[in-house]
Design an enzyme around this catalytic site. Structure first.
Site, PDB file in Angstrom:
ATOM      1  N   GLU A 107      11.128  33.667  59.480  1.00 46.99           N
ATOM      2  CA  GLU A 107      11.962  33.368  60.466  1.00 46.99           C
ATOM      3  C   GLU A 107      12.811  33.293  58.355  1.00 46.99           C
ATOM      4  OE1 GLU A 107      13.200  30.456  62.672  1.00 46.99           O
ATOM      5  OE2 GLU A 107      11.227  30.377  63.983  1.00 46.99           O
ATOM      6  N   THR A 147       7.217  31.650  59.387  1.00 48.33           N
ATOM      7  CA  THR A 147       6.684  32.331  58.503  1.00 48.33           C
ATOM      8  C   THR A 147       7.391  33.262  57.422  1.00 48.33           C
ATOM      9  OG1 THR A 147       4.887  31.349  57.768  1.00 48.33           O
ATOM     10  CG2 THR A 147       5.733  33.139  56.164  1.00 48.33           C
ATOM     11  N   HIS A 154      16.967  32.511  66.322  1.00 44.61           N
ATOM     12  CA  HIS A 154      16.322  32.079  67.318  1.00 44.61           C
ATOM     13  C   HIS A 154      14.945  33.165  67.617  1.00 44.61           C
ATOM     14  CE1 HIS A 154      15.380  31.078  71.548  1.00 44.61           C
ATOM     15  NE2 HIS A 154      15.084  31.800  72.106  1.00 44.61           N
ATOM     16  N   THR A 214      27.646  34.702  70.758  1.00 46.69           N
ATOM     17  CA  THR A 214      28.496  34.845  71.322  1.00 46.69           C
ATOM     18  C   THR A 214      28.763  33.693  72.586  1.00 46.69           C
ATOM     19  OG1 THR A 214      26.843  35.532  72.984  1.00 46.69           O
ATOM     20  CG2 THR A 214      29.050  36.793  70.959  1.00 46.69           C
ATOM     21  N   ARG A 262      23.295  22.100  69.256  1.00 44.64           N
ATOM     22  CA  ARG A 262      23.955  22.053  70.123  1.00 44.64           C
ATOM     23  C   ARG A 262      24.774  23.215  70.097  1.00 44.64           C
ATOM     24  NH1 ARG A 262      23.892  17.102  71.261  1.00 44.64           N
ATOM     25  NH2 ARG A 262      25.420  17.185  72.786  1.00 44.64           N
ATOM     26  N   GLY A 292      15.280  21.660  58.964  1.00 45.79           N
ATOM     27  CA  GLY A 292      15.638  22.267  57.763  1.00 45.79           C
ATOM     28  C   GLY A 292      14.507  23.106  56.802  1.00 45.79           C
ATOM     29  N   SER A 293      13.986  23.172  57.662  1.00 48.29           N
ATOM     30  CA  SER A 293      12.761  24.280  57.048  1.00 48.29           C
ATOM     31  C   SER A 293      14.028  26.638  56.678  1.00 48.29           C
ATOM     32  CB  SER A 293      12.033  24.703  57.450  1.00 48.29           C
ATOM     33  OG  SER A 293      11.719  25.358  58.376  1.00 48.29           O
TER      34      SER A 293
END
Ligand code: GRF
Length: 185
Positions: free
Chosen positions: A166, A164, A101, A133, A83, A6-7
């Site tokens: 991200e 960091t 990502h 997608t 998922r 959860g960062s």
């Protein structure tokens, strides 16, 4: 939508005021995710849809969509959601379903990106925000952030530096969506 640490959720939540969006809810497939604890501590609406309670992926995703549609978000941000999502689900939210990502896509889709980047001898690495997608990690790229790999750097050290980045990129991109600056909707 979260599954784990959860960062990125924290970064998205902390930077919401400056970026001009509101997190109206957090949906997790994992009831014990640290991200869920954080969301509850912050008073965010939390919905749990535990994939282990469903016989098929389709049934899981129908339940997931019901929770999302009840929350009625303009944009859905996957933030460590672990998922793979099927064609029907992805199609339902096409153009407003984002993911972050940890690589410079199209390089290194999938898991274990930092170790794979180092093993390939990559000199540059980073993270990508893209529309989701049904091609896993293959949707249209919205924004990227990058760094130079340090000589002898470990996967863990590289992962920490990318993370960091991200945390700066994702709120910025979501802010762009909130302001209507992202055209691919
Ligand atoms: C991040 O590296 C993100 O890019 C990837 O999963 C990780 C989630 O980390 N999709 P966190 O749960 O946000 O800390």
């Amino acid at each position: 939508m979260v599954s784990g640490r959860g960062s990125n959720l924290r970064a998205l939540h902390e930077k919401a005021p400056e970026q001009g969006y509101v997190i109206i809810g957090v949906v997790s497939n994992n009831p014990t995710a640290p991200a869920v604890d954080y969301a509850r501590d912050q008073g965010l609406a939390v919905r749990i849809v535990d994939h282990r309670q469903f016989a098929t992926r389709d049934a899981f995703e129908v339940a997931l969509a019901a929770e999302l549609d009840d929350l009625a978000p303009d944009v859905i941000a996957l933030a460590g959601f672990l998922r793979v999502l099927g064609t029907d689900f992805v199609g339902r939210y096409r153009g407003r379903l984002l993911n972050i990502h940890p690589s410079l896509l199209p390089a290194f889709p999938g898991l274990d990106t930092h170790r794979r980047a180092l093993a390939s001898g990559a000199r540059f690495h980073g993270a990508t925000v893209h529309l989701v997608t049904d091609a896993v990690d293959g949707g249209p790229i919205i924004a990227q952030t990058g760094l130079t790999v340090n000589p002898g750097e470990s996967p863990a050290a590289l992962a920490a530096r990318v993370l960091t980045l991200e945390h700066a990129l994702y709120p910025y991109v979501l802010g762009g969506f909130a302001r209507g600056e992202t055209s691919d909707r």
